[in-house]
Every structure is written in structure tokens, then in C-alpha cells.
Design an enzyme around this catalytic site. Sequence first.
Site, PDB file in Angstrom:
ATOM      1  N   GLN A  35       1.131  -1.464  -0.186  1.00 52.42           N
ATOM      2  CA  GLN A  35       0.331  -0.263   0.055  1.00 52.42           C
ATOM      3  C   GLN A  35       0.963   1.270   0.281  1.00 52.42           C
ATOM      4  O   GLN A  35       1.728   1.422   0.853  1.00 52.42           O
ATOM      5  CB  GLN A  35      -0.935   0.279   1.730  1.00 52.42           C
ATOM      6  CG  GLN A  35      -1.862   0.645   1.623  1.00 52.42           C
ATOM      7  CD  GLN A  35      -2.486   0.582   2.755  1.00 52.42           C
ATOM      8  OE1 GLN A  35      -2.288   1.121   3.823  1.00 52.42           O
ATOM      9  NE2 GLN A  35      -4.128   0.467   2.863  1.00 52.42           N
ATOM     10  N   HIS A  62       0.329  -4.307   3.470  1.00 52.42           N
ATOM     11  CA  HIS A  62      -0.550  -4.426   4.138  1.00 52.42           C
ATOM     12  C   HIS A  62      -1.773  -5.685   4.032  1.00 52.42           C
ATOM     13  O   HIS A  62      -1.741  -6.447   5.379  1.00 52.42           O
ATOM     14  CB  HIS A  62      -2.174  -3.598   3.035  1.00 52.42           C
ATOM     15  CG  HIS A  62      -3.750  -4.381   3.564  1.00 52.42           C
ATOM     16  ND1 HIS A  62      -4.646  -3.379   2.767  1.00 52.42           N
ATOM     17  CD2 HIS A  62      -4.415  -4.254   4.633  1.00 52.42           C
ATOM     18  CE1 HIS A  62      -5.478  -3.391   3.419  1.00 52.42           C
ATOM     19  NE2 HIS A  62      -5.555  -3.905   4.801  1.00 52.42           N
ATOM     20  N   PHE A 112      -3.696  -3.691  14.009  1.00 53.53           N
ATOM     21  CA  PHE A 112      -3.492  -4.084  12.621  1.00 53.53           C
ATOM     22  C   PHE A 112      -3.059  -5.470  12.641  1.00 53.53           C
ATOM     23  O   PHE A 112      -3.948  -6.439  11.661  1.00 53.53           O
ATOM     24  CB  PHE A 112      -2.727  -3.337  12.367  1.00 53.53           C
ATOM     25  CG  PHE A 112      -2.602  -3.350  10.625  1.00 53.53           C
ATOM     26  CD1 PHE A 112      -3.825  -3.485   9.690  1.00 53.53           C
ATOM     27  CD2 PHE A 112      -1.793  -2.598   9.436  1.00 53.53           C
ATOM     28  CE1 PHE A 112      -3.485  -3.958   8.344  1.00 53.53           C
ATOM     29  CE2 PHE A 112      -1.369  -2.870   7.707  1.00 53.53           C
ATOM     30  CZ  PHE A 112      -2.675  -2.958   7.656  1.00 53.53           C
ATOM     31  N   HIS A 115      -4.950  -8.390  13.490  1.00 48.00           N
ATOM     32  CA  HIS A 115      -6.548  -8.409  12.657  1.00 48.00           C
ATOM     33  C   HIS A 115      -6.109  -9.315  10.997  1.00 48.00           C
ATOM     34  O   HIS A 115      -7.059 -10.345  11.249  1.00 48.00           O
ATOM     35  CB  HIS A 115      -7.035  -7.239  12.573  1.00 48.00           C
ATOM     36  CG  HIS A 115      -8.231  -6.976  10.260  1.00 48.00           C
ATOM     37  ND1 HIS A 115      -9.390  -7.279  10.838  1.00 48.00           N
ATOM     38  CD2 HIS A 115      -7.481  -6.888   9.515  1.00 48.00           C
ATOM     39  CE1 HIS A 115      -9.570  -6.968   9.459  1.00 48.00           C
ATOM     40  NE2 HIS A 115      -8.624  -6.821   9.138  1.00 48.00           N
ATOM     41  N   GLU A 116      -4.709  -9.193  10.337  1.00 48.19           N
ATOM     42  CA  GLU A 116      -4.201 -10.318   9.369  1.00 48.19           C
ATOM     43  C   GLU A 116      -3.693 -10.864  10.137  1.00 48.19           C
ATOM     44  O   GLU A 116      -4.604 -12.099   8.722  1.00 48.19           O
ATOM     45  CB  GLU A 116      -2.893  -9.078   9.254  1.00 48.19           C
ATOM     46  CG  GLU A 116      -3.533  -7.399   8.251  1.00 48.19           C
ATOM     47  CD  GLU A 116      -4.246  -7.789   7.087  1.00 48.19           C
ATOM     48  OE1 GLU A 116      -3.668  -8.617   6.549  1.00 48.19           O
ATOM     49  OE2 GLU A 116      -4.981  -6.723   6.901  1.00 48.19           O
ATOM     50  N   LYS A 119      -7.968 -13.103  10.364  1.00 47.30           N
ATOM     51  CA  LYS A 119      -8.453 -12.890   9.438  1.00 47.30           C
ATOM     52  C   LYS A 119      -7.913 -13.937   8.353  1.00 47.30           C
ATOM     53  O   LYS A 119      -8.617 -15.150   7.434  1.00 47.30           O
ATOM     54  CB  LYS A 119      -8.573 -11.509   8.693  1.00 47.30           C
ATOM     55  CG  LYS A 119     -10.283 -11.098   7.809  1.00 47.30           C
ATOM     56  CD  LYS A 119     -10.642 -10.117   7.524  1.00 47.30           C
ATOM     57  CE  LYS A 119     -11.197 -10.436   6.188  1.00 47.30           C
ATOM     58  NZ  LYS A 119     -11.306  -9.022   5.935  1.00 47.30           N
ATOM     59  N   HIS A 120      -6.825 -13.806   7.800  1.00 47.25           N
ATOM     60  CA  HIS A 120      -6.284 -14.393   6.827  1.00 47.25           C
ATOM     61  C   HIS A 120      -4.493 -14.906   7.285  1.00 47.25           C
ATOM     62  O   HIS A 120      -4.849 -16.055   6.307  1.00 47.25           O
ATOM     63  CB  HIS A 120      -5.010 -13.290   6.360  1.00 47.25           C
ATOM     64  CG  HIS A 120      -6.514 -12.182   5.516  1.00 47.25           C
ATOM     65  ND1 HIS A 120      -7.276 -12.054   4.395  1.00 47.25           N
ATOM     66  CD2 HIS A 120      -6.434 -10.856   6.114  1.00 47.25           C
ATOM     67  CE1 HIS A 120      -7.800 -10.593   4.262  1.00 47.25           C
ATOM     68  NE2 HIS A 120      -7.424  -9.883   4.706  1.00 47.25           N
TER      69      HIS A 120
END
Length: 227
Positions: A35, A62, A112, A115-116, A119-120
Site C-alpha cells: 500500500q 497491507h 492491525f 486483525h491480519e 482474519k487471513h
Amino acid sequence: MKAMRIQLAFSSILFFFFATFSFAQDFDFFYFVQQWPGSYCDTVKSCCYPTTGKPDAEFGIHGLWPNYRSGAYPSNCDPDSPYESSVVNDLIDSLRKEWPTLACPSSDGTHFWEHEWEKHGTCSESALNQHAYFQAALDLKKKIDLLQILNDAGIKPDGGYYSVSSIKDAIKQATGFTPWIECNADEGRNRQLYQVYMCVDTSATNLIECPVFPRGKCTAQIEFPPF
């Protein structure tokens, strides 16, 4: 007979659960997404610098996102595998530099990365544990120096406008693989270079041609804003 039917039904439920869970752990490739901070901040929403200070004027990570060839993607695959900062303690300085957060309110990046991962990253646990997941993303960042690639092609974050085709060509010539370009809009609704997607194999090591690209379009000419 009734007990047997109940047992068969229960077995079917278990099979469905484990088959579904197992399927969720499988994926076909990764999107590695970088990003441009100038474009993240140059919007109506604006941005907030991390509590550790303004990031460098570099493309930042990102995410490293497992995907299917169909264009769909798994998410939040393992609720029993939360992000643990102690696991990546040796990577924190690199994460702050290469994977900074620009979301508001300001933070140190922990939310952050949490979350990454949740989620991923948890959807790639069949290939990468938590430490390996973040290390792989950092290694890919070193391998794909987008700002240097674009600068070498005369494409600079100077507020000028460049063709999307020239941006794609520069990256493909340098890496050997076709990128996907995502744009966003500044306050004047001008389209600008926002994110660059590259595709990576399931080991998160080798670049590959993308089996499928995300949806979305840029205008033919887009701005590369300063940061």
C-alpha cells in the site's frame, strides 16, 4: 435402531464439521498486497500516523491473503489461534517499519497485525505458523521493492499522473510477473495509485502469475501522490 440412527446422524455432523474446517484451511495462492501511504492519507477520511512516528515514504505491507482460484477467499479460519505478540517479538521492529498502520486513532500497529493474522493468517496455518506467516511477508517485501522499481522507470511519488499500463509494465519487467493495481480517490475525486497486488504460491515464497485478479478498475491515468 433409534440409537443407531442417532449415532449415524452425529457422525454425519462431525464429518461435515471437520470437512468444512479442513476445506477452510486449504487455499490456492496468496495475494501479497503493498500500500502507498500517500494515497491512504490523501483522502477525505485522511489518516493517523502510528504512535511510533510517521512511517517512511515507502510502500508498506497491507497483507498476505490466502485466496482461491475462484476469486473467493477463506477468513477467520481458526478462533483457537489468536495473535500473540510474544511469538513475533523478534520481528516487531521490522513490522513497525515495513507493516505500519495508518488507521485512526493512532496505535502501535498491534491491532492491525492481530486483525491480519486472525482474519487471513489463520487460513494459511497448514503451510505457515504465526511467526512464519509474518516472516514470509517481510521477506516478500524485501524481494519486491516497489518504490525502487517505479523510480527506476521514472514513475515517482511527485503528484504527477502516470498511465496504469506503464506502472504495470515497470513492475512486470522487474519481477517477471503481472501485478494488479488498485486505485482510490483523493479529496478532489482524482484516482490515485493505492495498492499493488502480487500473487505468491502457497509456500509464500515464489511469485506466480495471478490465477484471478480482484475486481475494480482504475482510470487510464492515475496520480502518484507524495507522502
